[in-house]
Design a protein around this motif. Structure first.
Motif, PDB file in Angstrom:
ATOM      1  N   GLY A  17       0.812  -1.199   0.000  1.00  0.00           N
ATOM      2  CA  GLY A  17       0.000   0.000   0.000  1.00  0.00           C
ATOM      3  C   GLY A  17       0.851   1.256   0.000  1.00  0.00           C
ATOM      4  O   GLY A  17       2.077   1.212   0.043  1.00  0.00           O
ATOM      5  N   SER A  18       0.178   2.376  -0.007  1.00  0.00           N
ATOM      6  CA  SER A  18       0.897   3.653  -0.053  1.00  0.00           C
ATOM      7  C   SER A  18       0.398   4.622   1.012  1.00  0.00           C
ATOM      8  O   SER A  18       0.687   5.816   0.960  1.00  0.00           O
ATOM      9  CB  SER A  18       0.729   4.296  -1.443  1.00  0.00           C
ATOM     10  N   GLY A  19      -0.345   4.104   1.976  1.00  0.00           N
ATOM     11  CA  GLY A  19      -0.884   4.968   3.022  1.00  0.00           C
ATOM     12  C   GLY A  19       0.168   5.332   4.059  1.00  0.00           C
ATOM     13  O   GLY A  19       1.305   4.848   4.026  1.00  0.00           O
ATOM     14  N   GLU A  20      -0.222   6.193   4.978  1.00  0.00           N
ATOM     15  CA  GLU A  20       0.658   6.566   6.089  1.00  0.00           C
ATOM     16  C   GLU A  20       0.210   5.806   7.327  1.00  0.00           C
ATOM     17  O   GLU A  20      -0.974   5.762   7.658  1.00  0.00           O
ATOM     18  CB  GLU A  20       0.590   8.079   6.340  1.00  0.00           C
ATOM     19  N   TYR A  21       1.193   5.203   7.993  1.00  0.00           N
ATOM     20  CA  TYR A  21       0.906   4.378   9.172  1.00  0.00           C
ATOM     21  C   TYR A  21       1.820   4.790  10.312  1.00  0.00           C
ATOM     22  O   TYR A  21       2.907   5.322  10.107  1.00  0.00           O
ATOM     23  CB  TYR A  21       1.130   2.893   8.854  1.00  0.00           C
ATOM     24  N   ASP A  22       1.365   4.501  11.531  1.00  0.00           N
ATOM     25  CA  ASP A  22       2.187   4.775  12.707  1.00  0.00           C
ATOM     26  C   ASP A  22       3.012   3.563  13.099  1.00  0.00           C
ATOM     27  O   ASP A  22       4.156   3.687  13.526  1.00  0.00           O
ATOM     28  CB  ASP A  22       1.287   5.176  13.891  1.00  0.00           C
ATOM     29  N   VAL A  23       2.411   2.375  12.969  1.00  0.00           N
ATOM     30  CA  VAL A  23       3.075   1.166  13.431  1.00  0.00           C
ATOM     31  C   VAL A  23       2.624  -0.020  12.573  1.00  0.00           C
ATOM     32  O   VAL A  23       1.491  -0.058  12.096  1.00  0.00           O
ATOM     33  CB  VAL A  23       2.777   0.908  14.931  1.00  0.00           C
ATOM     34  N   GLY A  24       3.540  -0.958  12.354  1.00  0.00           N
ATOM     35  CA  GLY A  24       3.198  -2.203  11.685  1.00  0.00           C
ATOM     36  C   GLY A  24       3.068  -3.327  12.704  1.00  0.00           C
ATOM     37  O   GLY A  24       3.680  -3.277  13.775  1.00  0.00           O
ATOM     38  N   VAL A  25       2.279  -4.326  12.377  1.00  0.00           N
ATOM     39  CA  VAL A  25       2.119  -5.505  13.235  1.00  0.00           C
ATOM     40  C   VAL A  25       2.244  -6.745  12.363  1.00  0.00           C
ATOM     41  O   VAL A  25       1.586  -6.849  11.327  1.00  0.00           O
ATOM     42  CB  VAL A  25       0.760  -5.508  13.966  1.00  0.00           C
ATOM     43  N   VAL A  26       3.077  -7.691  12.793  1.00  0.00           N
ATOM     44  CA  VAL A  26       3.290  -8.945  12.065  1.00  0.00           C
ATOM     45  C   VAL A  26       2.876 -10.116  12.947  1.00  0.00           C
ATOM     46  O   VAL A  26       3.178 -10.143  14.145  1.00  0.00           O
ATOM     47  CB  VAL A  26       4.783  -9.101  11.679  1.00  0.00           C
ATOM     48  N   ALA A  27       2.166 -11.086  12.352  1.00  0.00           N
ATOM     49  CA  ALA A  27       1.884 -12.356  13.015  1.00  0.00           C
ATOM     50  C   ALA A  27       1.840 -13.441  11.949  1.00  0.00           C
ATOM     51  O   ALA A  27       1.066 -13.342  11.000  1.00  0.00           O
ATOM     52  CB  ALA A  27       0.549 -12.297  13.774  1.00  0.00           C
ATOM     53  N   SER A  28       2.691 -14.425  12.062  1.00  0.00           N
ATOM     54  CA  SER A  28       2.709 -15.563  11.121  1.00  0.00           C
ATOM     55  C   SER A  28       2.761 -15.104   9.675  1.00  0.00           C
ATOM     56  O   SER A  28       1.924 -15.497   8.868  1.00  0.00           O
ATOM     57  CB  SER A  28       1.463 -16.432  11.329  1.00  0.00           C
TER      58      SER A  28
END
Length: 396
Positions: free
Chosen positions: A124-135
């Protein structure tokens, strides 16, 4: 199931730069970037010059694939819909390409919840504060990590540094661990599961738990822990601690070769653990008269069966197969004892009685002078070609 949860983390001695004095003009500390060894800019602006939010609600980009990850995504979506709490403002999802959407619980849930979905490597190309990864099972680059002012968090189902790698729950069951856990950590580029620990909790592993059983417990625990970390994200990052150098173990991917029972080498307990660890993903396999046979339902053998004179009076070797009529199970000799099998697959699914009538009994009639030890399962040795190595799980 009621599960006892023990918290096994806490703030580092001496604070860590996040306690007290959180005035409106205070910027998030860049300490987490130092912990990760990242070089990107911080101090109130992300890598693209956008102003960093100092408190919720957060804009979150989630990376995940399987059922464990789906529970984390469900918790994030519930938080987004809870307008009174104001924890998540925006939630978007990245998953991996797959020919069958049914194999991606995260994608199914995201579509049902009308969340934006991207297929890796599109993020994507949006603006985010934090990413979250699970599996997720993909290494994330430093450039990607630096796009998030607060980095990327990983919900990992083990007490790191134990069971780093893609299959931690399987290896927890396979090795008979009595304690499992979840770690919320920060993603570090180039290597899996080595970043700072933000939160870690343990749970006892109930006796005879399968991977599926334990995954359900840990997925709920991990989802709740993540929400707790997000509520105090800047403080959690600044109080992160490096993983200890001691106690590191690895949880590599499981292949089809792992399911091949080694009758001469494995004890009954090891075979039971193997069945509980991977049996619902890929059945245990062995060789019957040059044909591959899958053991679908592996059970412990009652002590009264083991003392049956018809059993104790026979000369057997590892792999020997005997049909026990009273309990209607196949008894298979292993390194230190016996396991029971209620059903198998040989061309089609057969009960133990079916297998006896169709295969064992005819063999005895045809080979009446042969010793019973010749009627046995043998270790199946799969070719070592990569094409033969069926990857069972890919979890980050």
């Amino acid at each position: 199931m009621r599960v006892l949860v023990r918290c096994c983390w806490g703030p580092l001695p001496g604070g860590g730069g996040s306690g007290g004095g959180g005035g409106a003009g205070r910027r998030p500390s860049p300490q987490w970037r130092t912990l990760l060894g990242l070089s990107g800019s911080s101090g109130g602006e992300d890598g693209r010059g956008a102003r960093v939010r100092e408190k919720p609600p957060w804009r979150v980009l989630f990376f995940g694939t399987d059922q464990f990850a789906r529970e984390t995504l469900r918790a994030l979506q519930a938080a987004r819909e809870n307008k009174g709490e104001e924890l998540i403002e925006n939630l978007e999802v990245v998953t991996v390409p797959s020919p069958s959407p049914k194999r991606l619980p995260v994608k199914q849930y995201a579509v049902q919840s009308q969340l934006p979905v991207y297929e890796w490597p599109d993020v994507g190309s949006g603006e985010y504060d934090v990413g979250v990864v699970a599996s997720f099972g993909r290494l994330l680059s430093e450039a990607l990590i630096l796009k998030f002012p607060y980095g990327i968090l990983n919900v990992h189902p083990s007490c790191l540094p134990r069971w780093r790698g893609p299959a931690p729950i399987i290896h927890t069951v396979l090795h008979g661990d009595t304690v499992a856990g979840v770690t919320i950590m920060q993603i570090r580029p180039k290597r899996f599961d080595v970043g700072p620990i933000l939160k870690q909790e343990t749970v006892p592993v109930p006796p005879k738990s399968t991977t599926k059983d334990l995954e359900a417990v840990l997925s709920r625990l991990g989802a709740n822990m993540l929400i707790s970390v997000l509520k105090t994200l800047p403080e959690s990052l600044n109080n992160g601690r490096q993983q200890p150098a001691e106690g590191v173990t690895h949880a590599p991917k499981i292949s089809a070769a792992t399911s091949c029972i080694k009758w001469e080498e494995q004890t009954s307990e090891q075979i039971f653990r193997l069945h509980r660890a991977i049996g619902n993903i890929i059945p245990l396999q062995t060789l019957w008269m040059n044909s591959t046979i899958k053991l679908l339902d592996v059970v412990e053998v009652n002590s009264s069966v083991l003392t049956d004179p018809k059993l104790t009076g026979q000369a057997v070797i590892p792999g020997s197969v005997i049909y026990h009529r009273q309990s209607q199970i196949l008894l298979v000799c292993c390194k230190d004892g016996w396991i029971g099998v209620r059903s198998v697959m040989l061309k089609k699914t057969l009960t133990a009685t079916d297998f006896y009538n169709g295969y064992l009994h005819p063999w005895y009639q045809k080979n009446s002078l042969a010793p019973p030890s010749q009627c046995r399962f043998q270790t199946l040795r799969l070719p070592l070609k990569k094409k033969q190595e069926k990857k069972i799980v890919a979890m980050q």
